[in-house]
Structures are given as structure tokens and as C-alpha cells.
Design a protein around this motif. Structure first.
Motif, PDB file in Angstrom:
ATOM      1  N   GLY A  51      26.442  40.295  38.776  1.00 10.43           N
ATOM      2  CA  GLY A  51      27.090  41.466  39.336  1.00 10.43           C
ATOM      3  C   GLY A  51      26.125  42.563  39.732  1.00 10.43           C
ATOM      4  N   ALA A  52      24.938  42.556  39.102  1.00 10.03           N
ATOM      5  CA  ALA A  52      23.943  43.598  39.388  1.00 10.03           C
ATOM      6  C   ALA A  52      23.230  43.384  40.719  1.00 10.03           C
ATOM      7  CB  ALA A  52      22.927  43.669  38.257  1.00 10.03           C
ATOM      8  N   PHE A  53      23.515  42.289  41.394  1.00 12.46           N
ATOM      9  CA  PHE A  53      22.949  42.103  42.734  1.00 12.46           C
ATOM     10  C   PHE A  53      23.618  43.048  43.736  1.00 12.46           C
ATOM     11  CE2 PHE A  53      21.256  38.192  41.019  1.00 12.46           C
ATOM     12  CZ  PHE A  53      20.087  37.985  41.730  1.00 12.46           C
ATOM     13  N   ASN A  54      24.923  43.306  43.523  1.00  6.94           N
ATOM     14  CA  ASN A  54      25.632  44.160  44.491  1.00  6.94           C
ATOM     15  C   ASN A  54      26.731  45.009  43.837  1.00  6.94           C
ATOM     16  OD1 ASN A  54      27.447  42.169  43.872  1.00  6.94           O
ATOM     17  ND2 ASN A  54      27.492  41.250  45.908  1.00  6.94           N
ATOM     18  N   ASP A  55      26.640  45.168  42.496  1.00  2.08           N
ATOM     19  CA  ASP A  55      27.609  45.971  41.750  1.00  2.08           C
ATOM     20  C   ASP A  55      29.035  45.480  41.943  1.00  2.08           C
ATOM     21  OD1 ASP A  55      25.785  47.580  40.491  1.00  2.08           O
ATOM     22  OD2 ASP A  55      25.894  49.210  41.953  1.00  2.08           O
ATOM     23  N   GLN A  56      29.199  44.177  41.986  1.00  3.88           N
ATOM     24  CA  GLN A  56      30.525  43.582  42.010  1.00  3.88           C
ATOM     25  C   GLN A  56      30.727  42.770  40.730  1.00  3.88           C
ATOM     26  OE1 GLN A  56      31.690  41.512  45.557  1.00  3.88           O
ATOM     27  NE2 GLN A  56      30.736  43.002  46.936  1.00  3.88           N
ATOM     28  N   THR A  57      31.967  42.376  40.492  1.00  5.98           N
ATOM     29  CA  THR A  57      32.289  41.593  39.298  1.00  5.98           C
ATOM     30  C   THR A  57      32.437  40.128  39.662  1.00  5.98           C
ATOM     31  OG1 THR A  57      33.441  43.463  38.281  1.00  5.98           O
ATOM     32  CG2 THR A  57      33.934  41.264  37.423  1.00  5.98           C
ATOM     33  N   TYR A  58      31.695  39.284  38.954  1.00  3.54           N
ATOM     34  CA  TYR A  58      31.756  37.847  39.206  1.00  3.54           C
ATOM     35  C   TYR A  58      32.175  37.103  37.933  1.00  3.54           C
ATOM     36  CZ  TYR A  58      29.286  38.622  43.608  1.00  3.54           C
ATOM     37  OH  TYR A  58      28.944  39.040  44.860  1.00  3.54           O
ATOM     38  N   GLN A  59      32.903  36.029  38.137  1.00  7.34           N
ATOM     39  CA  GLN A  59      33.274  35.153  37.031  1.00  7.34           C
ATOM     40  C   GLN A  59      32.704  33.759  37.317  1.00  7.34           C
ATOM     41  OE1 GLN A  59      34.945  35.762  34.017  1.00  7.34           O
ATOM     42  NE2 GLN A  59      34.394  37.845  34.626  1.00  7.34           N
ATOM     43  N   ILE A  60      31.379  33.702  37.465  1.00  4.36           N
ATOM     44  CA  ILE A  60      30.732  32.396  37.617  1.00  4.36           C
ATOM     45  C   ILE A  60      31.042  31.558  36.382  1.00  4.36           C
ATOM     46  CG2 ILE A  60      28.519  31.210  37.863  1.00  4.36           C
ATOM     47  CD1 ILE A  60      27.443  33.741  39.198  1.00  4.36           C
ATOM     48  N   TYR A  61      31.084  32.236  35.236  1.00  9.08           N
ATOM     49  CA  TYR A  61      31.387  31.563  33.976  1.00  9.08           C
ATOM     50  C   TYR A  61      32.652  32.168  33.384  1.00  9.08           C
ATOM     51  CZ  TYR A  61      26.787  29.885  34.895  1.00  9.08           C
ATOM     52  OH  TYR A  61      25.724  29.305  35.531  1.00  9.08           O
ATOM     53  N   ARG A  62      33.587  31.313  33.032  1.00 11.62           N
ATOM     54  CA  ARG A  62      34.834  31.759  32.433  1.00 11.62           C
ATOM     55  C   ARG A  62      35.169  30.809  31.280  1.00 11.62           C
ATOM     56  NH1 ARG A  62      35.836  28.509  36.617  1.00 11.62           N
ATOM     57  NH2 ARG A  62      37.683  27.164  36.601  1.00 11.62           N
ATOM     58  N   PRO A  63      35.806  31.321  30.229  1.00 10.14           N
ATOM     59  CA  PRO A  63      36.028  30.510  29.031  1.00 10.14           C
ATOM     60  C   PRO A  63      37.039  29.389  29.232  1.00 10.14           C
ATOM     61  CG  PRO A  63      37.096  32.640  28.827  1.00 10.14           C
ATOM     62  CD  PRO A  63      36.266  32.702  30.070  1.00 10.14           C
ATOM     63  N   VAL A  64      36.801  28.312  28.532  1.00 12.36           N
ATOM     64  CA  VAL A  64      37.736  27.186  28.484  1.00 12.36           C
ATOM     65  C   VAL A  64      38.768  27.483  27.397  1.00 12.36           C
ATOM     66  CG1 VAL A  64      37.976  24.691  28.155  1.00 12.36           C
ATOM     67  CG2 VAL A  64      35.886  25.633  29.180  1.00 12.36           C
ATOM     68  N   TYR A  65      40.009  27.104  27.629  1.00 21.89           N
ATOM     69  CA  TYR A  65      41.056  27.364  26.637  1.00 21.89           C
ATOM     70  C   TYR A  65      40.831  26.515  25.389  1.00 21.89           C
ATOM     71  CZ  TYR A  65      45.618  27.416  24.373  1.00 21.89           C
ATOM     72  OH  TYR A  65      46.613  27.531  23.454  1.00 21.89           O
ATOM     73  N   LEU A  66      40.672  27.188  24.263  1.00 20.41           N
ATOM     74  CA  LEU A  66      40.497  26.516  22.972  1.00 20.41           C
ATOM     75  C   LEU A  66      41.850  26.483  22.275  1.00 20.41           C
ATOM     76  CD1 LEU A  66      38.665  25.270  20.786  1.00 20.41           C
ATOM     77  CD2 LEU A  66      38.179  27.605  19.993  1.00 20.41           C
ATOM     78  N   ALA A  67      42.452  25.302  22.245  1.00 15.66           N
ATOM     79  CA  ALA A  67      43.803  25.168  21.692  1.00 15.66           C
ATOM     80  C   ALA A  67      43.809  25.318  20.178  1.00 15.66           C
ATOM     81  CB  ALA A  67      44.404  23.823  22.097  1.00 15.66           C
ATOM     82  N   SER A  68      42.815  24.729  19.516  1.00 16.66           N
ATOM     83  CA  SER A  68      42.765  24.813  18.052  1.00 16.66           C
ATOM     84  C   SER A  68      41.384  24.419  17.552  1.00 16.66           C
ATOM     85  CB  SER A  68      43.819  23.909  17.412  1.00 16.66           C
ATOM     86  OG  SER A  68      43.527  22.538  17.676  1.00 16.66           O
ATOM     87  N   THR A  69      41.092  24.841  16.342  1.00 19.24           N
ATOM     88  CA  THR A  69      39.883  24.421  15.634  1.00 19.24           C
ATOM     89  C   THR A  69      40.320  23.867  14.291  1.00 19.24           C
ATOM     90  OG1 THR A  69      38.570  26.183  16.684  1.00 19.24           O
ATOM     91  CG2 THR A  69      37.643  25.132  14.722  1.00 19.24           C
TER      92      THR A  69
END
Length: 265
Positions: free
Chosen positions: A145-163
Motif C-alpha cells: 500500500g505504501a507504493f501509492n497509499d492505497q489499500t491492498y489485500q494481496i494476502y487475506r486469511p483463510v477461514y479456520l473452521a476449528s482447531t
């Protein structure tokens, strides 16, 4: 033979691409293969290496042994690109990263078309960024995001159903085997809602003896001297349930946080 063969690979790369960039590889002979073979790498062992260099690499998912920094299994595609890694040498005929593949003798050459040059511009906001405790994936989104002060979600969490815990009891961040005669493991159940590739990382306070299984496939050792970095998990169909097991190979282990993230190429 190691030097001779790898110099032939490097000579071929340098003949076709004489620019300035970094090269790394997924196999090793020593801590200083880059110096031995004469290429610009990330893996380095030196008493003069500053802690902030090794610490920054660790914050991106590379292995930091405190004494040396090591590419190992590497990190994400974004971390490779940001650090200017244009070529990755591998003994494997596939990679989870969107790189161009070629082959030289018994090794595979992967070219990263997204590698950044030696210098590039970013916004002033990059000066305020600090590594995020226990989440290198969010940190990489912030750097992007610091390249152009925008918000990126290149990485987003996988849904963890249970542990789930099998023959294991948990107190705080400590996992202990209950019956010493039976196998013991932590089972993370993920539900995929995308076919994007999934990466994983486990934070822990120190080296430990464990075994990791992903959908009945054993991964290379983790929490080890060399094998402790961002690791590929795989890509799966939408709605598919994925089980990741961390087996205790000792009576007790500690895990501060487990991360599972998609990478949007």
C-alpha cells in the motif's frame, strides 16, 4: 561439482540477462553460497551482518537464525519481488509462485517477472511502517500500500473452521502430550472459499521437533534450524475442507500463532 554445475547455470542466466538483480535457490551447500558462486543473494552469514537486516528478512517470512539469514523455502511472491529476486533455482519441477519455468541439466530456473529494480519510488508513509507482531502477511499488504497509499489485500486469511487437539492438552501457548504411548497432534481445519494458493506460517519461541501433514501429505520439517519460513500449503477447490496437522515429536511444544493466508497473484 556443486560449484561447476551451478556456475554453468548462473553463466547462462547472466549471458541472457546482464542486469542487476538477486538470485536465490531452494537447495544449499553452505550459509554463503552466494559468495561461493558469485551471485547477489539474500542468504548470508557474517559476523558483520546487522540485526536489522536479518530482522527485516524475518518480518517478511524468511528464515532468521539470529546468526545468519537464510532464504530456505523462501517467502511469498510479494516478498521475492520486493527484495528484487528475479531468478529462483530449484530442484523441483513446480512452484506455487507465478514464475516462468525453464530447465538446465537437472535444475529448474524460475524467472520472476515482478521483481523490483535496485531503486524505486514509494510514498512517505512507508517510513511509518513497522513489522506487525505475529502477522507478516498483513505487513506485506501494508508495504504494498505504501507504493501509492492505497489499500491492498494481496494476502487475506483463510477461514479456520476449528482447531482440534488429539491426545494434547493446551495451556496458554503450550501444547502437551497426554498419553506418551499414543501419537499427539494439533488439527487445523480450513475451509477454502477460493482457488488461490495458500501459504502458512507458524510463530513459536524456539526450535522444536514437529511433523506437519497437509491432507495426508507430509511437509518438510518445521521449527528447525533451516526449515522455518513461509511455507506453501497448496490450492484447493471452493468449499473444500483442508486439514493441517502439527504432530508433537516431543512431549511439549509452544506455538504463539498459526497463519494461513491466500495469495492473490
Amino acid at each position: 561439482r556443486f560449484v561447476t554445475q551451478n556456475r554453468r547455470i548462473l553463466d547462462q542466466i547472466e549471458e541472457t540477462d546482464p542486469g542487476f538483480y538477486r538470485i536465490e535457490k531452494l537447495y544449499r551447500r553452505s550459509h554463503n553460497d552466494a559468495m561461493l558462486l558469485g551471485y547477489n543473494g539474500l542468504s548470508h552469514f557474517s559476523s558483520c551482518e546487522t540485526d536489522q537486516v536479518k530482522g527485516f528478512m524475518e518480518s517478511l517470512g524468511f528464515r532468521n537464525n539470529k546468526n545468519w539469514a537464510y532464504y530456505g523455502q523462501g517467502s511469498t511472491t510479494f516478498a521475492d519481488a520486493f527484495m528484487g529476486i528475479r531468478y529462483m533455482l530449484s530442484q523441483y519441477n513446480e512452484t506455487p509462485k507465478p514464475y516462468e519455468q525453464s530447465k538446465f541439466e537437472d535444475k529448474y530456473i524460475y524467472r520472476n517477472p515482478y521483481a523490483m529494480p535496485i531503486a524505486f519510488c514509494m510514498k512517505e508513509s512507508v517510513r511509518k511502517l513497522a513489522p506487525q507482531r505475529y502477522n507478516m502477511f498483513s505487513y506485506q499488504n501494508a508495504i504494498a500500500g505504501a507504493f501509492n497509499d492505497q489499500t491492498y489485500q494481496i494476502y487475506r486469511p483463510v477461514y479456520l473452521a476449528s482447531t482440534d487437539l488429539v491426545n494434547v492438552e493446551k495451556k496458554d501457548n503450550t501444547y502437551s502430550r497426554i498419553d506418551p504411548s499414543q501419537e499427539a497432534y494439533i488439527s487445523y481445519h480450513l475451509i477454502a472459499n477460493s482457488t488461490d494458493f495458500i501459504f502458512m506460517y507458524f510463530y513459536a519461541p524456539g526450535l522444536q521437533d514437529t511433523k506437519i501433514m497437509v491432507a495426508d501429505l507430509e511437509k518438510e520439517g518445521y521449527f528447525t534450524k533451516y526449515g522455518w519460513s513461509v511455507r506453501e500449503l497448496g490450492h484447493f477447490g471452493r468449499g473444500e475442507e483442508v486439514e493441517v496437522r502439527v504432530y508433537l515429536e516431543q512431549d511439549e511444544i509452544r506455538i504463539n500463532k498459526a497463519l494461513f493466508y491466500y495469495e492473490n497473484k
